[in-house]
Design an enzyme around this catalytic site. Structure first.
Site, PDB file in Angstrom:
ATOM      1  N   HIS A 182      41.941  34.282  47.948  1.00  0.00           N
ATOM      2  CA  HIS A 182      41.869  33.763  47.474  1.00  0.00           C
ATOM      3  C   HIS A 182      43.555  32.904  47.083  1.00  0.00           C
ATOM      4  CE1 HIS A 182      38.353  33.522  45.666  1.00  0.00           C
ATOM      5  NE2 HIS A 182      38.197  34.667  44.483  1.00  0.00           N
TER       6      HIS A 182
ATOM      7  N   ASP B 232      27.534  28.938  36.487  1.00  0.00           N
ATOM      8  CA  ASP B 232      26.964  30.639  36.274  1.00  0.00           C
ATOM      9  C   ASP B 232      25.661  31.346  36.275  1.00  0.00           C
ATOM     10  OD1 ASP B 232      29.105  31.056  35.152  1.00  0.00           O
ATOM     11  OD2 ASP B 232      28.773  31.251  33.288  1.00  0.00           O
TER      12      ASP B 232
ATOM     13  N   GLU C 268      41.162  36.103  41.163  1.00  0.00           N
ATOM     14  CA  GLU C 268      42.151  35.442  41.123  1.00  0.00           C
ATOM     15  C   GLU C 268      43.221  34.988  40.559  1.00  0.00           C
ATOM     16  OE1 GLU C 268      38.569  32.877  41.930  1.00  0.00           O
ATOM     17  OE2 GLU C 268      38.892  35.198  42.305  1.00  0.00           O
TER      18      GLU C 268
ATOM     19  N   HIS D 122      40.499  41.256  48.669  1.00  0.00           N
ATOM     20  CA  HIS D 122      39.642  39.751  48.040  1.00  0.00           C
ATOM     21  C   HIS D 122      40.306  39.314  47.478  1.00  0.00           C
ATOM     22  CE1 HIS D 122      35.756  37.913  47.503  1.00  0.00           C
ATOM     23  NE2 HIS D 122      36.565  37.428  46.176  1.00  0.00           N
ATOM     24  N   GLU D 123      40.858  39.286  46.408  1.00  0.00           N
ATOM     25  CA  GLU D 123      41.157  38.791  44.946  1.00  0.00           C
ATOM     26  C   GLU D 123      42.577  37.820  45.873  1.00  0.00           C
ATOM     27  OE1 GLU D 123      39.492  38.036  43.019  1.00  0.00           O
ATOM     28  OE2 GLU D 123      38.285  39.697  43.307  1.00  0.00           O
TER      29      GLU D 123
ATOM     30  N   GLU E 213      34.630  30.773  48.102  1.00  0.00           N
ATOM     31  CA  GLU E 213      34.384  32.735  48.595  1.00  0.00           C
ATOM     32  C   GLU E 213      33.984  33.411  49.493  1.00  0.00           C
ATOM     33  OE1 GLU E 213      34.588  34.684  46.295  1.00  0.00           O
ATOM     34  OE2 GLU E 213      34.978  33.834  44.064  1.00  0.00           O
TER      35      GLU E 213
ATOM     36  N   TYR F  56      29.340  34.046  48.913  1.00  0.00           N
ATOM     37  CA  TYR F  56      29.817  34.968  49.197  1.00  0.00           C
ATOM     38  C   TYR F  56      29.851  35.214  50.952  1.00  0.00           C
ATOM     39  CZ  TYR F  56      31.873  35.901  44.673  1.00  0.00           C
ATOM     40  OH  TYR F  56      32.467  35.943  43.481  1.00  0.00           O
TER      41      TYR F  56
END
Length: 620
Positions: free
Chosen positions: A302, A380, A274, A298-299, A321, A388
């Site tokens: 953001h 990560d 995003e 979705h993006e 998210e 999410y």
């Protein structure tokens, strides 16, 4: 100097930035690309506001950077680079004169190295055109520090009053901001200038360089891509403006000016990123029938949740998210109907179950908490569908509890308005929610009954929610027909039309229903493939689920197709489960996974390569 000499940031366990004493309020960035050496020559000037005028040390995050000089208000200042932390990099400790003014200008000249994790340099052979090289960034979660010395924490947001990308004159540089100027200069170079007037966290710094062309598909949207696929990409995303208008009607006006899209090469590790003004998307969305473009919802979402209202650190990532999934599905509900929102939530439950199962299997169930404790952990390593889908489920639960969308959406808008341009914690979200509904006694009483500890800190699946099963029933019924075929193959008539009339996402859910059953035999999978031609389907979502069904059954006939998929598509949503599926399928699958990965490791983005290597037991 030992790394312990740089204390961890008080706002963020994954940063050394001295946010308690200083704030970066603006940055000027210049980057000169060299495709021969695969090195960026950079200079960044940070405008800082001193929060503590007595502070004698300023600490910046860095990782695998060569620092050439540091000046404060134009004069050289002493600095030390501390020992490298294995995950968080090498903090730069800059000694400041005391007293110092409230406003400071700090400039660093530096260059990247071959170990920079934010960059992927692609050879011409790795691009569609096969003629020109390509470069792109991916800074989320903590990789911006390998692109520029900075406060690499979402707790700090700054504008970028000027960004210069110096690129070969036959290529184009794009940055996540508003274009200001572009000119060809001596030496065969092109200078592309941008600005970003809205303060952003470091993980949203993004650019790409390549043989790029753009097509306008709306009043504020241009689709960029390598010229060989630009027409297909523009057609695929032609309806983007409709999504933007729906989001604006539900939330607040879109403040970023442009909403451009860049379709990246296949090695891009995510479905989308995003980046403000310039969303990066995977080419796996180019299905030719617009069946996968809902990722754009979705993006786009953001642009409010994540980019405007930002989690203060990665332990609160669900605020980015989970809210984005919630808004995305509301956009889809308004565009396609409420049934699609409900169906999308059902798809999400399956993804969440897979993540919870994976973390249970590898012995890290704590990563399934909505607000995990990540001290000392690379964020990560905790990346999954949990923030999410568990985040969405929590917000959906609260919406249903408090009386539905008519009650909850006004609060959602208030939440965005209250916290825009800020970085917040889960506690701030909670207190805002409680405070908003405190004036309505019956709603306040409902919130008092919420088991906050279970939702925020509990491991595993959250309390189940009820979703409309209308669109899912056809998938489940078809899966049950095939389950009956397993036990009585001579008594079941296969109707190919039952599969063909399903939508793309219904076909995905049908295959996911099969994945929930005991593994199928090779004979069964042969018949399934014969009837529906699944191995030949190129839609990435269907292809991925079909290959997972096959690997679950140890179906070695699918191995060539899996190898072809994971070596031509770097999106981690597909590659990581498929590599893990190969390993779980047996010794031959494990050998194939490790051989294929080692021979194609340079195809993957450094973030993806590191995570896949851990998944399959390969040392890089």
């Amino acid at each position: 100097m030992p790394a312990s000499s740089a204390p961890i940031c008080p706002d963020d366990p994954h940063s050394f930035a001295s946010t308690k004493d200083f704030a970066i309020v603006d940055s000027i960035l210049s980057l000169d690309t060299n495709f021969e050496t695969k090195i960026l020559a950079g200079k960044v000037t940070h405008s800082l506001r001193a929060l503590d005028p007595t502070a004698t040390t300023l600490v910046l995050d860095s990782s695998y950077l060569e620092i050439h000089s540091v000046t404060l208000n134009g004069a050289p200042v002493p600095y030390t680079i501390a020992d490298r932390h294995p995950s968080y990099g090498s903090p730069i400790l800059i000694t400041l004169p005391v007293p110092h003014p409230a406003s400071l200008s700090l400039s660093l000249s530096y260059s990247t190295t071959s170990k920079c994790t934010a960059l992927q340099w692609l050879a011409p052979s790795q691009t569609l055109g096969k003629t020109h090289p390509y470069l792109f960034t991916q800074c989320q979660s903590i990789h911006a520090r390998s692109l520029l010395p900075c406060f690499d924490t979402p707790a700090n947001k700054s504008t970028f009053s000027r960004v210069e990308l110096v690129v070969p004159e036959n290529l184009r540089g794009l940055f996540g901001g508003i274009p200001v100027d572009e000119e060809v200069v001596s030496g065969g170079k092109r200078v592309c200038v941008y600005e970003q007037k809205i303060a952003i966290p470091s993980y949203l710094v993004a650019f790409a360089v390549g043989d790029l062309e753009g097509r306008d598909v709306g009043p504020r949207t241009r689709v960029w891509c390598e010229r060989e696929m630009v027409e297909k990409a523009a057609w695929e995303f032609a309806d983007t403006e409709a999504f933007i208008k729906v989001a604006e009607d539900m939330l607040t006006p879109y403040v970023w000016g442009r909403y451009d899209l860049l379709v990246l090469p296949a090695s891009f590790p995510y479905g989308g990123m995003e980046n403000p003004c310039l969303t990066f998307v995977t080419p796996s969305l180019i299905a030719g029938d617009r069946s996968l473009v809902d990722v754009i919802a979705h993006e786009l979402a953001h642009s409010w949740s994540g980019n405007l209202v930002t989690s203060r650190n990665w332990e609160h990532f669900w605020l980015n998210e989970g809210f984005t999934m919630f808004i995305e599905r509301k956009i889809l509900g308004r565009v396609h109907g409420e049934g699609e929102r409900q169906f999308s939530a059902i798809v999400g439950v399956k993804a969440l179950k897979e993540s919870c199962k994976h973390y249970e299997e590898i012995g890290t169930p704590e990563y399934t908490a909505l607000v995990p404790k990540l001290d000392g952990i690379d964020p990560d390593d905790a990346y999954s569908s949990v923030p999410y889908e568990k985040g969405f489920t929590f917000l959906y639960y609260l919406e249903q509890l408090l009386g539905g969308p008519a009650v909850f959406e006004p609060w959602l808008k208030s939440y965005i308005e209250t916290f825009s341009h800020k970085s917040i914690t889960t506690e701030e979200f909670k207190q805002h929610l409680i405070g908003y509904f405190a004036v309505v006694p019956e709603k306040a009483a409902l919130l008092e009954k919420v088991d906050w500890n279970l939702w925020l800190n509990g491991h595993g699946m959250p309390p189940a929610q009820e979703y409309d099963q209308t669109l899912a029933n056809a998938c489940s019924n078809l899966a049950e027909e095939w389950e009956q075929y397993r036990s009585t193959p001579d008594q079941v008539n296969i109707n190919r039309e039952s599969f063909e009339k399903l939508t793309t996402m219904q076909k995905v859910v049908f295959l996911e229903r099969l994945m929930e059953k005991p593994a199928y035999s090779a004979e069964f999978l042969d018949r399934l493939d014969y009837e529906y031609g699944l191995t030949a389907i190129q839609n990435a979502e269907i292809k991925h689920r079909w290959q997972m069904v096959c690997l679950q059954g140890g179906y070695e006939k699918i191995f060539p197709a899996v190898e072809q998929f994971v070596t031509t598509m770097g999106r981690m949503k597909y590659t990581r489960p498929l590599y893990r599926g190969l390993v779980k399928s047996g010794d031959r699958g494990t050998q194939l996974a490790q051989r294929v990965f080692r021979s194609h490791v340079t195809f993957y983005h450094p973030i993806a390569a590191a995570m896949i290597a851990k998944d399959i037991g390969v040392t890089l």
